[in-house]
Design an enzyme around this catalytic site. Sequence first.
Site, PDB file in Angstrom:
ATOM      1  N   ARG A 152      13.274 -10.379   3.072  1.00 55.22           N
ATOM      2  CA  ARG A 152      13.712  -8.990   3.259  1.00 55.22           C
ATOM      3  C   ARG A 152      14.601  -8.890   4.505  1.00 55.22           C
ATOM      4  O   ARG A 152      15.627  -8.223   4.484  1.00 55.22           O
ATOM      5  CB  ARG A 152      12.494  -8.067   3.375  1.00 55.22           C
ATOM      6  CG  ARG A 152      12.871  -6.596   3.435  1.00 55.22           C
ATOM      7  CD  ARG A 152      11.669  -5.701   3.207  1.00 55.22           C
ATOM      8  NE  ARG A 152      10.790  -5.646   4.362  1.00 55.22           N
ATOM      9  CZ  ARG A 152       9.601  -5.048   4.363  1.00 55.22           C
ATOM     10  NH1 ARG A 152       9.145  -4.488   3.263  1.00 55.22           N
ATOM     11  NH2 ARG A 152       8.866  -5.019   5.447  1.00 55.22           N
ATOM     12  N   LYS A 160       0.825  -1.216   0.000  1.00 54.50           N
ATOM     13  CA  LYS A 160       0.000   0.000   0.000  1.00 54.50           C
ATOM     14  C   LYS A 160       0.856   1.262   0.000  1.00 54.50           C
ATOM     15  O   LYS A 160       0.581   2.201  -0.735  1.00 54.50           O
ATOM     16  CB  LYS A 160      -0.933   0.027   1.230  1.00 54.50           C
ATOM     17  CG  LYS A 160      -1.929  -1.111   1.278  1.00 54.50           C
ATOM     18  CD  LYS A 160      -2.914  -0.959   2.420  1.00 54.50           C
ATOM     19  CE  LYS A 160      -2.270  -0.905   3.796  1.00 54.50           C
ATOM     20  NZ  LYS A 160      -1.539  -2.118   4.177  1.00 54.50           N
ATOM     21  N   ARG A 163       0.675  -9.358  13.297  1.00 50.95           N
ATOM     22  CA  ARG A 163       0.076  -8.179  12.664  1.00 50.95           C
ATOM     23  C   ARG A 163      -0.976  -8.582  11.626  1.00 50.95           C
ATOM     24  O   ARG A 163      -2.009  -7.936  11.494  1.00 50.95           O
ATOM     25  CB  ARG A 163       1.162  -7.317  12.004  1.00 50.95           C
ATOM     26  CG  ARG A 163       2.019  -6.577  13.018  1.00 50.95           C
ATOM     27  CD  ARG A 163       3.093  -5.748  12.339  1.00 50.95           C
ATOM     28  NE  ARG A 163       2.515  -4.688  11.534  1.00 50.95           N
ATOM     29  CZ  ARG A 163       3.057  -4.200  10.413  1.00 50.95           C
ATOM     30  NH1 ARG A 163       4.191  -4.683   9.963  1.00 50.95           N
ATOM     31  NH2 ARG A 163       2.476  -3.228   9.748  1.00 50.95           N
ATOM     32  N   ARG A 212      -9.371   1.465   9.974  1.00 48.54           N
ATOM     33  CA  ARG A 212      -8.924   0.118  10.352  1.00 48.54           C
ATOM     34  C   ARG A 212     -10.067  -0.754  10.866  1.00 48.54           C
ATOM     35  O   ARG A 212      -9.919  -1.970  10.955  1.00 48.54           O
ATOM     36  CB  ARG A 212      -7.860   0.189  11.456  1.00 48.54           C
ATOM     37  CG  ARG A 212      -6.519   0.699  10.987  1.00 48.54           C
ATOM     38  CD  ARG A 212      -5.553   0.730  12.160  1.00 48.54           C
ATOM     39  NE  ARG A 212      -4.336   1.428  11.826  1.00 48.54           N
ATOM     40  CZ  ARG A 212      -3.280   0.884  11.270  1.00 48.54           C
ATOM     41  NH1 ARG A 212      -3.292  -0.399  10.980  1.00 48.54           N
ATOM     42  NH2 ARG A 212      -2.209   1.590  11.007  1.00 48.54           N
ATOM     43  N   ARG A 250      14.347  -4.296  10.710  1.00 46.32           N
ATOM     44  CA  ARG A 250      13.168  -3.710  11.371  1.00 46.32           C
ATOM     45  C   ARG A 250      12.485  -4.782  12.214  1.00 46.32           C
ATOM     46  O   ARG A 250      12.374  -5.929  11.789  1.00 46.32           O
ATOM     47  CB  ARG A 250      12.160  -3.228  10.320  1.00 46.32           C
ATOM     48  CG  ARG A 250      12.588  -2.000   9.575  1.00 46.32           C
ATOM     49  CD  ARG A 250      11.668  -1.691   8.404  1.00 46.32           C
ATOM     50  NE  ARG A 250      10.256  -1.910   8.707  1.00 46.32           N
ATOM     51  CZ  ARG A 250       9.286  -1.785   7.803  1.00 46.32           C
ATOM     52  NH1 ARG A 250       9.557  -1.458   6.571  1.00 46.32           N
ATOM     53  NH2 ARG A 250       8.028  -1.998   8.141  1.00 46.32           N
TER      54      ARG A 250
END
Length: 198
Positions: free
Chosen positions: A127, A13, A150, A88, A139
């Site tokens: 990644r 997104k 998540r 959300r 991260r």
Amino acid sequence: MRLILLGPPGAGKGTQAQRIIQRYEIPQLSTGDMLRAAVAAGTEIGKRAQAVMDAGQLVSDEIVVGIVAERIEEADAKRGFVLDGFPRTLAQAEALDRMLDQKGLSIDCVIEFKVDEEALVGRIARRAAETEAAGLPVRKDDNPEVFRKRLKEFRDSTAAVAPFYRERGLLHAIDGMQPVDTVTQSITRVLDEECGVA
């Protein structure tokens, strides 16, 4: 053009939002950024948000929608905006609708990124491995277990938002597993042909 991007974390997104704002010259509205800006500017709603955060609580939907309402009055948002990561929940979608209605506005188009969640987990793991191999800090979101959590939160809270917009004839699904440029082309086609924003 007032546009919402829906989809799980890692669906692309953010990447697509950047391309949309360049092509259509409208701002991307991030609720996190807007919240921080309102607090820093000391606006009325910013002060309310600061008090809630200082108390260690989550900012209410009413405050978040109030911050969106304030932000879309700014000159750069007059031609439209992209909302990424908001609403959300169904309650937020309904509150956003009411607020826009009071201003004589409405959402023009909602793009939903359809993705294979297991493939997304694999993408995140790759990644993280590439970042680590390059000697860079990984991260904390790029941990597959954190990412799965998540995804579950997204399914539990945000899954009801898509049907809300589908019932209103605003929802357009895009295959988010395609190459980035192909996703961009799909979005542009939807916006120009189906949402009539060309």
